[in-house]
Design an enzyme around this catalytic site. Structure first.
Site, short mmCIF file in Angstrom:
data_model
loop_
_atom_site.label_atom_id
_atom_site.label_comp_id
_atom_site.label_asym_id
_atom_site.label_seq_id
_atom_site.Cartn_x
_atom_site.Cartn_y
_atom_site.Cartn_z
N ASP A 162 0.87 -1.17 0.00
CA ASP A 162 0.00 0.00 0.00
C ASP A 162 0.91 1.23 0.00
O ASP A 162 1.99 1.21 0.59
CB ASP A 162 -0.90 0.00 1.23
CG ASP A 162 -1.88 1.15 1.20
OD1 ASP A 162 -2.52 1.35 0.16
OD2 ASP A 162 -1.99 1.86 2.21
N THR B 166 0.29 4.54 1.13
CA THR B 166 0.27 5.34 2.35
C THR B 166 0.77 4.53 3.53
O THR B 166 0.29 3.44 3.79
CB THR B 166 -1.15 5.86 2.63
OG1 THR B 166 -1.64 6.51 1.47
CG2 THR B 166 -1.15 6.80 3.81
N ASP C 269 -1.74 -1.43 6.77
CA ASP C 269 -1.93 -0.99 8.15
C ASP C 269 -3.36 -0.58 8.44
O ASP C 269 -3.71 -0.30 9.58
CB ASP C 269 -0.99 0.17 8.49
CG ASP C 269 -1.20 1.38 7.58
OD1 ASP C 269 -2.06 1.31 6.68
OD2 ASP C 269 -0.49 2.38 7.76
#
Length: 852
Positions: free
Chosen positions: A349, A351, A608
Site C-alpha cells: 500500500d 500510504t 496498516d
C-alpha cells in the site's frame, strides 16, 4: 434537525481517499444523527437513532472490583509462543530421543563410556534446543506485549486504555475505525458504526450496527465509531478464543517442516527392518563376544537416525526470531520467516509504506468561480466535523485550524467553528468509507444557511467528461494527492443521489512525504527478483508518480482498478503486466491476491488499515505495521513494530538464511542416514561383523556433520528459496550416501583379507573409518561451497581434528583407532580419492539432470 457537540480529540479516522491508521482511540461523544421526518434515507449513509440524553459513564471502580472478585474477567491468555513446559516436552519427548535413549541405557551397561558418547551428545543437543527456543519465546513475549491491542474502556465517565485481559463483564468499550472487537457485546452507542464480520462469517460486506445490536469478538470497525457493553468475556466469548487461536502462534504451511516430517517418516520405515536384520545378524548368526556384538549392533542403528536435523531446524528458526526481534519485528508465526523468503510478489500500500503518514496542503484551487475565502471557511469547518481525522484530513486541519471554542464535549450542544466566519455548527457527518472514497459533513453556517459538503476522490465524485479532471491529472502526474470539495444541493447529506448531484467547489492539493528508506527497499526487492505491486485507494497516476520518484521499475505501468477485469484469469494477467494500481477497493485487494496466487505466485501483502485486513488474511504472508489497526495486527503473520518498511529486507534475508542453510545441512544429515542404512544392509547380506563401534560414528558425526552443520546453519545466505525441499535434499543425499557406503565397505572387505590374527578387527575398523571420514569430508567440502575464508577454515579444522585423533596415543586408545602398516591406510586413501572424483561427477550430473 438535531445538532451534535464538537470534539477536538486527536483520534484518527479514515479520511478522504485514505485507509485509516487503526491504533487511535477517542473518548469523544458520538454524534446525534440528523433525522428528517419522512425523508428518504441515502442507503450509503445510515442514520442512527438519537443517543441517550446523557452519555453512559460505564462501570464504577467498585463495580469493576466486584466483577473481578467474581471472576468475570476476560482472562483468555494471550499466546504468542509455547509455554516453557511445552518447549521442554517438545524437545525431550520425541520418537528418536526415545530410541536413542533406550540404546544409550543399553550401552551404559555393556560397553565402555566411549561407546555411550552419542547419548551425551543428544542430551547436549536437546538442551541447546530448549535454551534457544526459550530465548525466542522471551523475545516473542516481550514484543507481543509491545504490539498488544489496548482497547479503550469507559469507567467512572473517563476513557482509558487497558489491557484486553483487564476487561470485565459489563464494561463499556469504545470503538473507532480499525479497532478489533475483543469480546462479545451489545452496542450502546453508534455513530454511523460499520462492522466487518468477514473473519467470522465470510461475508465481506460491512454490517451497519445500531444501538442494541450484537457485536462479536473477532470482527472489526471499518467506519464510524461508538461503544458496546461487554456481555461475554473470557472463555465464554467463544469467537474471541477462535480469533486468538487463529492469530497467535498458529502454523502457516511450512514446506521445510512438512518436508522434514516426510523424510523422518521414510527414515523410520527404512530403519526398522534394517535394524531388525542387523540385530539378528550380529547377535544370532555371528558367534562373537556378546557385549561387543551388542555394541556393534547399536553402532549400526544410531547413525541411521538424523537426530540433529530437527534440532538444527528449530534452532535456526529460534535464532531467526531473536535476530528479527532485535530489529523490532514481531514474527507471530515462526514459519512466516520461511514463507517470506519464498515470496516472489510483494503487494504494497502506498500510504504508510512508501510515504509517511503525514501530508501537507500545498494549495487550494477554487472551481466554478468559488470564493477562496469561503472555501477556506468550509475546509476549516470540515476539519472540525470529524473526531478522528486521518493524515489527509489532519493536513487540512493543520492548514486551516478552527479558531475559538475548546472543542468541549457537552451533550446536546452544537459543534461550532469559530474562525473568521463567525460560528458554523456541524449538523451531520458521514464517515469515510473505502468503498465510497469520500466523506461528508453538513453545517448550519454563521448566517443560518444550511449546507452539505463532500470531500474525497475527484475521479469518483466528478463525471467522466468534467474539465477539472485534466488539471487533476497534471497534478497527479507530479505525485500530488488531490481531493475534491463538492457542495451537495439542498444541504442534506442523506438526500437521494447527493454524490451524483454534488457541485465541484475546490480542489485541495496535498503533498505527500516520501519515506527516505523506501527507495532502497524497492531496489532490494528488484535485485532479488521479487516483483513489487503498489496497490492503493488513491488515483493511479498519482501513485505511479510517487513510485517513480522512488525508482520502482514499471511505475509507468499504472491501472485504474475500476477498469480491472473481474475474471480471475484476466485479472491475473493485468496484475502481472502492471506495477501500480489505483482506486482499489478492499474486496478488489483480496481478489488481486487470489488472482496472483492462481498463477503460482507466493504473495506477501503489507498494510496498516482496516481496508487491508481481508487481503492480509488471504495472502501467503501478511505484514502489518505496528501502528496499524488492531485488526491488521491480529491477522498478520509479521508485525513491523518500528513501522519501517525498510525492515522487510531483513526478514527476507533471515528467511533465506534459514531455508538455504537447512537445505545444505539436511543433505549432510541424510547422507549419513543413507550410508548407515546401506552399510547395515551390506553387513546383513554378507554376514560379517559390523565395522564400527558407536564411538567411531560419534567421532565421524561430530567432525563431518554436527559441528560444521551448526556453523553452516547460522551462516549468512542470500540464495533465493526454492521449492521442493525433499526432492532437492534427497537428489544429492541418496547418491552421496550410496558412494560413501560402497567405498567404505570395499575398504572394509579389503582390510578383512589383508589383516589376520589378534587385533585384526580393530585394524579393519580403523581403515574403514579413514575411508568413511575422507568421503564424508568431501561431501562437507562440496556443501560448504561457495568458499569463503571461514568455510575453508571450518573444513580444515575438522580435518585437523581427525588427524589429531590418529596421532595422539591416548586418543587412539580412547576411540580405538590405530592405522596398522602402510598398505591398507594408503589403499583407504586411494579408495576415498576415487569416491571423491565420483562424487564430484555425480553432483554435477544430478544438478543438470534433476533440477528441483
Amino acid at each position: 434537525m438535531t445538532q451534535r457537540a464538537l470534539d477536538s480529540s486527536g483520534g484518527q479516522t479514515p479520511g478522504p481517499g485514505e485507509q485509516p491508521p487503526g491504533n487511535s482511540r477517542t473518548s469523544g461523544n458520538p454524534r446525534q444523527a440528523k433525522i428528517d421526518a419522512g425523508a428518504e434515507l441515502d442507503p450509503v449513509h445510515p442514520v442512527d437513532p438519537p443517543p441517550p440524553a446523557h452519555r453512559p459513564e460505564g462501570l464504577t471502580t467498585a463495580e469493576v472490583a466486584e466483577r473481578v472478585a467474581r471472576g468475570e474477567v476476560n482472562d483468555v491468555p494471550v499466546r504468542s509462543s509455547r509455554s516453557v513446559v511445552e518447549i521442554v516436552r517438545a524437545n525431550v519427548f520425541t520418537r528418536f530421543n526415545l530410541i536413542i535413549g533406550v540404546l544409550w541405557v543399553i550401552m551404559l551397561f555393556v560397553a565402555p563410556i566411549q561407546d555411550s558418547l552419542f547419548g551425551f551428545v543428544i542430551v547436549a543437543n536437546t538442551g541447546i534446543g530448549i535454551i534457544q527456543e526459550w530465548r525466542a519465546k522471551k523475545t516473542l513475549d516481550s514484543l507481543a506485549v509491545i504490539g498488544e491491542a489496548k482497547p479503550t474502556v469507559r469507567r467512572d465517565g473517563t476513557a482509558s486504555e487497558i489491557s484486553t485481559s483487564e476487561i470485565v463483564l459489563g464494561d463499556l468499550v469504545e470503538l473507532g475505525p480499525g479497532d478489533k472487537v475483543v469480546v462479545d457485546g451489545t452496542v450502546a452507542e453508534a455513530d454511523s458504526l460499520e462492522i466487518d464480520e468477514s473473519l467470522l462469517t465470510g461475508e465481506a460486506d460491512p454490517v451497519i450496527k445500531r444501538a442494541g445490536d450484537q457485536v462479536m469478538s473477532g470482527s472489526f470497525v471499518v467506519a464510524g465509531g461508538g461503544a458496546f457493553t461487554a456481555t461475554k468475556v473470557g472463555r465464554e466469548a467463544y469467537a474471541a478464543q477462535l480469533a486468538e487461536e487463529a492469530s497467535r502462534f498458529t502454523l502457516v504451511h511450512s514446506e521445510l517442516r512438512s518436508g522434514i516430517s516426510t523424510i523422518l517418516k521414510y527414515v523410520t520405515w527404512m530403519m526398522v527392518p534394517t535394524a531388525i536384520g542387523l540385530i539378528i545378524s550380529q547377535l544370532v548368526v555371528k558367534d562373537n563376544n556378546f557385549k561387543e556384538s551388542v555394541a556393534r549392533t547399536v553402532g549400526g542403528i544410531v547413525p541411521m537416525i538424523p537426530e540433529g536435523l530437527v534440532l538444527l531446524t528449530s534452532v535456526a528458526f529460534a535464532i531467526g526470531v531473536v535476530r528479527l526481534g532485535r530489529k523490532q519485528c514481531l514474527v507471530q508465526e515462526l514459519p512466516a520467516i520461511e514463507g517470506l523468503a519464498r515470496v516472489d510478489v510483494v503487494c504494497l500500500d502506498k500510504t504508510g509504506t512508501l510515504t509517511e503518514g503525514g501530508m501537507d496542503v500545498s494549495e487550494v484551487r477554487p472551481l466554478n468561480g468559488s470564493d477562496e475565502a469561503y472555501v477556506q471557511r468550509v475546509l476549516r469547518a470540515f476539519g472540525s466535523s470529524d473526531p478522528r481525522p486521518n493524515a489527509s484530513l489532519q493536513a487540512i486541519i493543520d492548514a486551516y485550524p478552527a479558531d475559538g471554542g475548546d472543542g468541549g464535549d457537552t451533550a446536546g450542544a452544537g459543534r461550532t467553528d469559530g474562525g473568521d466566519s463567525g460560528s458554523w455548527t456541524v449538523t451531520d457527518a458521514m464517515p469515510f468509507s473505502s468503498a465510497r472514497k469520500y466523506s461528508g459533513a453538513a453545517f448550519t453556517e454563521a448566517d443560518g444557511t444550511a449546507s452539505a459538503w463532500l470531500l474525497g476522490a475527484p475521479d469518483v465524485l466528478l463525471s467522466e467528461g468534467d474539465p477539472a479532471l485534466k488539471q487533476i491529472e497534471r497534478l497527479n502526474e507530479q505525485g500530488l494527492r488531490v481531493l475534491l470539495l463538492a457542495r451537495v444541493p439542498g444541504g442534506a447529506l442523506d438526500a437521494p443521489g447527493a454524490a451524483a448531484e454534488a457541485v465541484p467547489t475546490a480542489l485541495v492539493v496535498l503533498e505527500q512525504r516520501l519515506r527516505p528508506d523506501a527507495g532502497d527497499t524497492l531496489a532490494y526487492f528488484a535485485d532479488q527478483n521479487v516483483a513489487t505491486k503498489v496497490i492503493s485507494g488513491d488515483n493511479a497516476v498519482s501513485v505511479g508518480a510517487v513510485a517513480g520518484k522512488l525508482g520502482l521499475a514499471g511505475a509507468e505501468n499504472t491501472l485504474d482498478a475500476r477498469r480491472l477485469p473481474s475474471d480471475p484469469d484476466e485479472m491475473a494477467t493485468a496484475m502481472e503486466r502492471n506495477a501500480v494500481f489505483g482506486r482499489v477497493t478492499p474486496q478488489q485487494k483480496r481478489d488481486m491476491v487470489a488472482a496472483l496466487q492462481s498463477r503460482g505466485h507466493t504473495v506477501a501483502m503489507t498494510g496498516d488499515g482496516v481496508n487491508d485486513v481481508l487481503a492480509l488474511k488471504d495472502a501467503d504472508i501478511g505484514v502489518s505495521m505496528g501502528s496499524g489497526s488492531e485488526a491488521t495486527r491480529a491477522v498478520a503473520q509479521i508485525v513491523l513494530l518500528n513501522n519501517s518498511f525498510a525492515t522487510l529486507p531483513s526478514v527476507v534475508a533471515e528467511g533465506r538464511r534459514v531455508i538455504g542453510n537447512i537445505t545444505r545441512v539436511a543433505t549432510l544429515f541424510l547422507t549419513k542416514t543413507v550410508y548407515s542404512v546401506l552399510l547395515a544392509i551390506l553387513v546383513v547380506c554378507t554376514q560379517v561383523e559390523y565395522p564400527f563401534l558407536p564411538r567411531h560414528l560419534t567421532l565421524l558425526s561430530t567432525l563431518t556433520i554436527g559441528v560444521p552443520a551448526f556453523f553452516l546453519a547460522l551462516a549468512p545466505n542470500k540464495e533465493r528459496a526454492q521449492p521442493n525441499f525433499v526432492r532437492r535434499v534427497m537428489r544429492y543425499a541418496i547418491p552421496s550416501g550410496a558412494i560413501a557406503a560402497a567405498s567404505t565397505f570395499v575398504t572394509y572387505l579389503l582390510a578383512r583379507h589383508h589383516y589376520s590374527g589378534a587385533g585384526a578387527l580393530e585394524a579393519e575398523t580403523s581403515a574403514a573409518t579413514l575411508t568413511l571420514f575422507l568421503v564424508s569430508m568431501y561431501v562437507l567440502a562440496i556443501i560448504a561451497r561457495p568458499y569463503t575464508w571461514w568455510r575453508v577454515a571450518l573444513v580444515a579444522a575438522m580435518g585437523l581434528g581427525f588427524l589429531i585423533v590418529l596421532v595422539v596415543p591416548w586418543l587412539q586408545d580412547f576411540f580405538a583407532l590405530k592405522l596398522v602398516g602402510t598398505v591398507m591406510p594408503w589403499a583407504a586413501v586411494g579408495i576415498a580419492a576415487a569416491a571423491a572424483v565420483l562424487l564430484e561427477f555425480v553432483w554435477r550430473w544430478v544438478g543438470r539432470r534433476f533440477r528441483a
